[in-house]
Design an enzyme around this catalytic site. Structure first.
Site, mmCIF file in Angstrom:
data_model
loop_
_atom_site.group_PDB
_atom_site.id
_atom_site.type_symbol
_atom_site.label_atom_id
_atom_site.label_comp_id
_atom_site.label_asym_id
_atom_site.label_seq_id
_atom_site.Cartn_x
_atom_site.Cartn_y
_atom_site.Cartn_z
ATOM 1 N N GLN A 9 0.825 -1.217 0.000
ATOM 2 C CA GLN A 9 0.000 0.000 0.000
ATOM 3 C C GLN A 9 0.856 1.262 0.000
ATOM 4 O OE1 GLN A 9 -3.321 -1.752 2.762
ATOM 5 N NE2 GLN A 9 -3.699 0.412 2.549
ATOM 6 N N GLN A 249 0.899 -12.052 10.127
ATOM 7 C CA GLN A 249 1.453 -10.879 9.434
ATOM 8 C C GLN A 249 0.786 -9.567 9.845
ATOM 9 O OE1 GLN A 249 0.290 -9.329 5.915
ATOM 10 N NE2 GLN A 249 2.210 -9.453 4.797
#
Length: 311
Positions: A9, A249
């Site tokens: 991102q 994660q």
């Protein structure tokens, strides 16, 4: 030796992947498949926008992943023609899912379904949470570790992006206070990130639990190209181990410095950022400052030709 690294991102823009889409039938097919799998208008989101709609977490995670994969497929066809092997793959945060596709740990369908659900869950956490993330530029790690330990509420170093760029994540107002203290103690810049919540921190525990169920439903294979994990900062060879790491994660720090150093120390001197922009090349340049290496990016014909002519 070549390593492929995939951005996450923050690298998105309107028009990403369009040159390859217009030229190659197999990329048109890839986007059609992606739309069928996810029921999202990926071509419109990536090529037409609006930017605001693209950057909504629910849309962005799939859109960026399909673009990374499109760039990878074009690059792969060129590398195969020249019989050039890839020694390692790695991705930054969301980019790990593109790396899992490239190393054949997960299929296209499983990767896109995973990132779509990941986007939904992260969006949901953002709506529930009053948390934030800050990039801390040019501030000693030891000093930041001390500040984080003193926080009144949950604050962690969420991203070890480069020696010059660390990211903190945590509950408001504690995370704001730590950012302000770092600024007052001499950080060159403190930037509040445009994200909906404090990702890569224990605050994402509920999302992790929900996402684990989704990851359990996917078909995990051992990597065909060595995969370097954000969590361990080293190569992981077992599909089952990678599955367990990917479950953690969302709540774990991104150890990008360790990933890059591991790849470099294992003989790679050429890094290729596969996907939009050159964010990772910038970080790699800071991590390997003073060492001999090259970093290229592949996002359109100009960058592809530049890489191929320098091979």
């Amino acid at each position: 030796m070549i390593a492929l690294v995939f951005p996450g991102q923050g690298s998105q823009y309107i028009g990403m992947g369009k040159e390859f889409f217009d030229k190659f039938e197999f990329i048109k097919n890839l986007f059609d498949k992606g739309e069928n799998i996810t029921n999202l208008p990926l071509k419109r989101l990536c090529f037409e926008g609006s930017f605001e709609e693209l950057t909504q977490t629910i849309n962005l995670q799939v859109s960026l992943t399909i673009t990374n994969i499109a760039c990878y497929e074009v690059l792969k066809s060129q590398l195969e023609k020249k019989s050039i092997p890839v020694s390692f793959v790695a991705g930054h945060s969301l980019g790990e899912y593109s790396a899992l596709y490239a190393s054949k740990v997960l299929s296209l369908e499983d990767v896109l379904l995973a990132v779509k659900e990941r986007g939904k869950l992260m969006d949901l956490e953002g709506k529930k949470s009053s948390s934030a993330m800050y990039a801390i530029i040019d501030f000693p790690l030891e000093e930041l570790e001390k500040l984080v330990k003193e926080a009144k509420d949950i604050v962690v170093i969420s991203n070890y992006n480069s020696p010059k760029q660390l990211v903190i994540s945590g509950n408001v107002p504690s995370v704001d206070e730590i950012a302000e203290k770092a600024k007052n103690l001499g950080a060159k810049k403190v930037i509040k990130l445009k994200v909906s919540a404090g990702f890569h921190s224990p605050l994402m525990k509920e999302a992790e639990i929900a996402f684990s169920k989704i990851l359990n439903s996917l078909n995990w294979n051992d990597p065909q190209i060595p995969f370097v994990s954000n969590i361990t900062g080293k190569e992981e060879r077992s599909g089952d181990t990678i599955k367990e790491l990917m479950k953690k994660q969302i709540t774990s720090s991104v150890r990008w410095i360790d990933c890059v150093e591991y790849i470099y120390n294992n003989g790679v001197k050429v890094f290729v950022e596969v996907g939009p922009k050159k964010v990772l090349c910038g970080l790699i340049s800071q991590i390997l400052e003073g060492k001999t290496f090259k970093c290229y990016n592949i996002e359109n014909f100009e960058t592809l030709e530049n890489f191929l002519k320098n091979l």
